[in-house]
Design a protein around this motif. Structure first.
Motif, PDB file in Angstrom:
ATOM      1  N   SER A  14       0.830  -1.207   0.000  1.00 27.85           N
ATOM      2  CA  SER A  14       0.000   0.000   0.000  1.00 27.85           C
ATOM      3  C   SER A  14       0.862   1.253   0.000  1.00 27.85           C
ATOM      4  O   SER A  14       1.762   1.404   0.830  1.00 27.85           O
ATOM      5  CB  SER A  14      -0.906  -0.016   1.241  1.00 27.85           C
ATOM      6  N   THR A  15       0.566   2.163  -0.917  1.00 29.04           N
ATOM      7  CA  THR A  15       1.307   3.431  -0.938  1.00 29.04           C
ATOM      8  C   THR A  15       0.874   4.321   0.235  1.00 29.04           C
ATOM      9  O   THR A  15       1.627   5.211   0.641  1.00 29.04           O
ATOM     10  CB  THR A  15       1.114   4.164  -2.283  1.00 29.04           C
ATOM     11  N   ASN A  16      -0.320   4.085   0.773  1.00 27.68           N
ATOM     12  CA  ASN A  16      -0.732   4.830   1.973  1.00 27.68           C
ATOM     13  C   ASN A  16       0.104   4.418   3.173  1.00 27.68           C
ATOM     14  O   ASN A  16       0.512   5.255   3.984  1.00 27.68           O
ATOM     15  CB  ASN A  16      -2.224   4.614   2.249  1.00 27.68           C
ATOM     16  N   PRO A  74      -6.715   5.133   1.558  1.00 29.16           N
ATOM     17  CA  PRO A  74      -6.869   5.004   0.104  1.00 29.16           C
ATOM     18  C   PRO A  74      -8.293   5.408  -0.301  1.00 29.16           C
ATOM     19  O   PRO A  74      -9.107   5.764   0.573  1.00 29.16           O
ATOM     20  CB  PRO A  74      -6.670   3.511  -0.158  1.00 29.16           C
ATOM     21  N   GLU A  75      -8.585   5.349  -1.585  1.00 34.19           N
ATOM     22  CA  GLU A  75      -9.957   5.639  -2.046  1.00 34.19           C
ATOM     23  C   GLU A  75     -10.402   4.537  -3.002  1.00 34.19           C
ATOM     24  O   GLU A  75      -9.726   4.249  -3.973  1.00 34.19           O
ATOM     25  CB  GLU A  75      -9.987   6.991  -2.768  1.00 34.19           C
ATOM     26  N   TYR A  76     -11.539   3.916  -2.675  1.00 35.67           N
ATOM     27  CA  TYR A  76     -12.152   2.937  -3.572  1.00 35.67           C
ATOM     28  C   TYR A  76     -13.550   3.426  -3.922  1.00 35.67           C
ATOM     29  O   TYR A  76     -14.369   3.638  -3.014  1.00 35.67           O
ATOM     30  CB  TYR A  76     -12.266   1.561  -2.902  1.00 35.67           C
ATOM     31  N   ASP A  77     -13.809   3.576  -5.200  1.00 32.40           N
ATOM     32  CA  ASP A  77     -15.135   4.010  -5.660  1.00 32.40           C
ATOM     33  C   ASP A  77     -15.612   5.241  -4.897  1.00 32.40           C
ATOM     34  O   ASP A  77     -16.729   5.265  -4.355  1.00 32.40           O
ATOM     35  CB  ASP A  77     -16.151   2.855  -5.537  1.00 32.40           C
ATOM     36  N   HIS A  78     -14.736   6.229  -4.815  1.00 34.23           N
ATOM     37  CA  HIS A  78     -15.027   7.524  -4.175  1.00 34.23           C
ATOM     38  C   HIS A  78     -15.299   7.411  -2.677  1.00 34.23           C
ATOM     39  O   HIS A  78     -15.925   8.290  -2.088  1.00 34.23           O
ATOM     40  CB  HIS A  78     -16.224   8.221  -4.857  1.00 34.23           C
ATOM     41  N   ALA A 108      -3.416   8.685  -0.231  1.00 37.55           N
ATOM     42  CA  ALA A 108      -2.634   8.507  -1.453  1.00 37.55           C
ATOM     43  C   ALA A 108      -3.455   7.699  -2.433  1.00 37.55           C
ATOM     44  O   ALA A 108      -4.159   6.771  -2.038  1.00 37.55           O
ATOM     45  CB  ALA A 108      -1.343   7.763  -1.123  1.00 37.55           C
ATOM     46  N   SER A 109      -3.394   8.086  -3.702  1.00 35.33           N
ATOM     47  CA  SER A 109      -4.067   7.265  -4.713  1.00 35.33           C
ATOM     48  C   SER A 109      -3.259   7.267  -6.008  1.00 35.33           C
ATOM     49  O   SER A 109      -2.421   8.147  -6.222  1.00 35.33           O
ATOM     50  CB  SER A 109      -5.496   7.743  -4.955  1.00 35.33           C
ATOM     51  N   TYR A 110      -3.529   6.275  -6.826  1.00 35.61           N
ATOM     52  CA  TYR A 110      -2.760   6.123  -8.067  1.00 35.61           C
ATOM     53  C   TYR A 110      -3.072   7.239  -9.065  1.00 35.61           C
ATOM     54  O   TYR A 110      -2.256   7.554  -9.912  1.00 35.61           O
ATOM     55  CB  TYR A 110      -3.066   4.779  -8.738  1.00 35.61           C
ATOM     56  N   SER A 115      -7.221  10.785  -3.542  1.00 37.14           N
ATOM     57  CA  SER A 115      -8.159  10.340  -2.489  1.00 37.14           C
ATOM     58  C   SER A 115      -8.993  11.468  -1.870  1.00 37.14           C
ATOM     59  O   SER A 115      -9.412  11.363  -0.720  1.00 37.14           O
ATOM     60  CB  SER A 115      -7.423   9.585  -1.371  1.00 37.14           C
TER      61      SER A 115
HETATM   62  C1  LIG Z   1     -12.094  -1.154  -6.831  1.00 32.53           C
HETATM   63  C2  LIG Z   1     -11.198   0.060  -6.930  1.00 32.53           C
HETATM   64  C3  LIG Z   1     -11.744   1.302  -6.903  1.00 32.53           C
HETATM   65  C4  LIG Z   1     -10.918   2.448  -6.955  1.00 32.53           C
HETATM   66  N1  LIG Z   1     -11.495   3.666  -6.905  1.00 32.53           N
HETATM   67  C5  LIG Z   1     -10.700   4.768  -6.852  1.00 32.53           C
HETATM   68  C6  LIG Z   1     -11.281   6.061  -6.664  1.00 32.53           C
HETATM   69  O1  LIG Z   1     -12.490   6.207  -6.565  1.00 32.53           O
HETATM   70  N2  LIG Z   1     -10.464   7.122  -6.614  1.00 32.53           N
HETATM   71  C7  LIG Z   1      -9.089   7.006  -6.711  1.00 32.53           C
HETATM   72  O2  LIG Z   1      -8.379   8.012  -6.637  1.00 32.53           O
HETATM   73  N3  LIG Z   1      -8.500   5.789  -6.880  1.00 32.53           N
HETATM   74  C8  LIG Z   1      -9.281   4.673  -6.955  1.00 32.53           C
HETATM   75  N4  LIG Z   1      -8.702   3.444  -7.095  1.00 32.53           N
HETATM   76  C9  LIG Z   1      -7.244   3.343  -7.191  1.00 32.53           C
HETATM   77  C10 LIG Z   1      -6.582   3.398  -5.810  1.00 32.53           C
HETATM   78  O3  LIG Z   1      -6.132   4.720  -5.635  1.00 32.53           O
HETATM   79  C11 LIG Z   1      -5.431   2.405  -5.717  1.00 32.53           C
HETATM   80  O4  LIG Z   1      -5.843   1.136  -6.166  1.00 32.53           O
HETATM   81  C12 LIG Z   1      -4.845   2.159  -4.325  1.00 32.53           C
HETATM   82  O5  LIG Z   1      -5.809   1.572  -3.511  1.00 32.53           O
HETATM   83  C13 LIG Z   1      -4.187   3.353  -3.654  1.00 32.53           C
HETATM   84  O6  LIG Z   1      -3.933   3.111  -2.287  1.00 32.53           O
HETATM   85  P1  LIG Z   1      -2.902   2.030  -1.713  1.00 32.53           P
HETATM   86  O7  LIG Z   1      -1.618   2.100  -2.534  1.00 32.53           O
HETATM   87  O8  LIG Z   1      -2.657   2.443  -0.308  1.00 32.53           O
HETATM   88  O9  LIG Z   1      -3.524   0.689  -1.822  1.00 32.53           O
HETATM   89  C14 LIG Z   1      -9.518   2.295  -7.066  1.00 32.53           C
HETATM   90  C15 LIG Z   1      -8.979   1.005  -7.086  1.00 32.53           C
HETATM   91  C16 LIG Z   1      -9.794  -0.090  -7.015  1.00 32.53           C
HETATM   92  C17 LIG Z   1      -9.173  -1.472  -7.026  1.00 32.53           C
END
Ligand SMILES: Cc1cc2nc3c(=O)[nH]c(=O)nc-3n(C[C@H](O)[C@H](O)[C@H](O)COP(=O)(O)O)c2cc1C
Length: 200
Positions: A14-16, A74-78, A108-110, A115
């Motif tokens: 996790s980048t977070n 992190p952020e998943y689906d907003h 952090a997000s990709y 996020s």
């Molecule tokens: C199911 C799913 C939904 C995601 N939704 C978002 C989102 O809404 N916004 C966002 O910026 N990144 C989104 N991402 C990308 C994430 O930023 C990235 O996968 C990751 O979780 C970043 O945090 P981490 O490195 O700590 O895991 C999503 C990824 C997945 C797998």
């Protein structure tokens, strides 16, 4: 200053988590930051006897003993990850470790937005009656987090780490100011204790 860095994900990589590890190292002369994981907590399931898993009470005790908490989401689906939402439900089920606790949010997000929506949602959750944390107004967003660190785990972009430095300095002041806001603390604690979603 003793701080908890709550890793808001159950992902192994996790980048977070990386960002919190960077902060732990980078700010070592300013604060003692202990990273706390939620990845092994069971999903929140509202035990009727309100008996909390041992891991939850351990995390709650660490938060209570700390001067403040940094939550990395992190952020998943907003939204915030389900694991973090579940952890916060445990941490507000008959216990109040976050009440008036100074909290700094990082994320952090990709992608480009870093996020921002998850952070807003987290802010709202932290204002719930049984959580009621004191949240620093500033937010730190790390976009394109996969490319943000060098091989030693340091942030590479000057503007980005200068911003984090400045926000962290503000957070340390915020922690001190929040300590002084004690007049209503006892009352707010009673209010939280008397609040019960189940008997509304
Ligand atoms: C199911 C799913 C939904 C995601 N939704 C978002 C989102 O809404 N916004 C966002 O910026 N990144 C989104 N991402 C990308 C994430 O930023 C990235 O996968 C990751 O979780 C970043 O945090 P981490 O490195 O700590 O895991 C999503 C990824 C997945 C797998």
């Amino acid at each position: 200053m003793k701080l908890i860095g709550l890793v808001g994900t159950n992902s192994k990589k996790s980048t977070n988590r990386q960002l919190l590890q960077y902060m732990q190292k980078h700010f070592a002369d300013k604060a003692d930051i202990e990273l706390v994981e939620i990845k092994d907590l069971p999903m929140f399931n509202k035990p009727a006897d309100k008996k909390l898993p041992e891991q939850v009470t351990e995390i709650a005790a660490k938060i209570e003993a700390a001067d403040g908490v940094i939550i990395g989401t992190p952020e998943y689906d907003h939204s915030v990850p389900a694991a973090l939402m579940s952890a916060l439900a445990w941490l507000s089920y008959g216990i109040y470790p976050l009440l008036n606790k100074p909290v700094m949010i990082t994320g952090a997000s990709y992608g480009t937005l870093g996020s921002s929506r998850a952070q807003l949602q987290l802010r709202q959750m932290l204002n719930a009656p049984e959580i009621k944390a004191s949240v620093l107004p500033d937010e730190f967003l790390l976009s394109h987090s996969l490319e943000a660190f060098d091989k030693d785990g340091n942030l590479t972009d000057l503007d980005t780490f200068q911003k984090l430095d400045a926000i962290f300095d503000d957070f340390r002041i915020f922690v001190k100011i929040t300590e002084k806001l004690s007049s209503a603390q006892e009352l707010l604690h009673k209010e939280a204790e008397n609040f019960d979603w189940e008997s509304l």
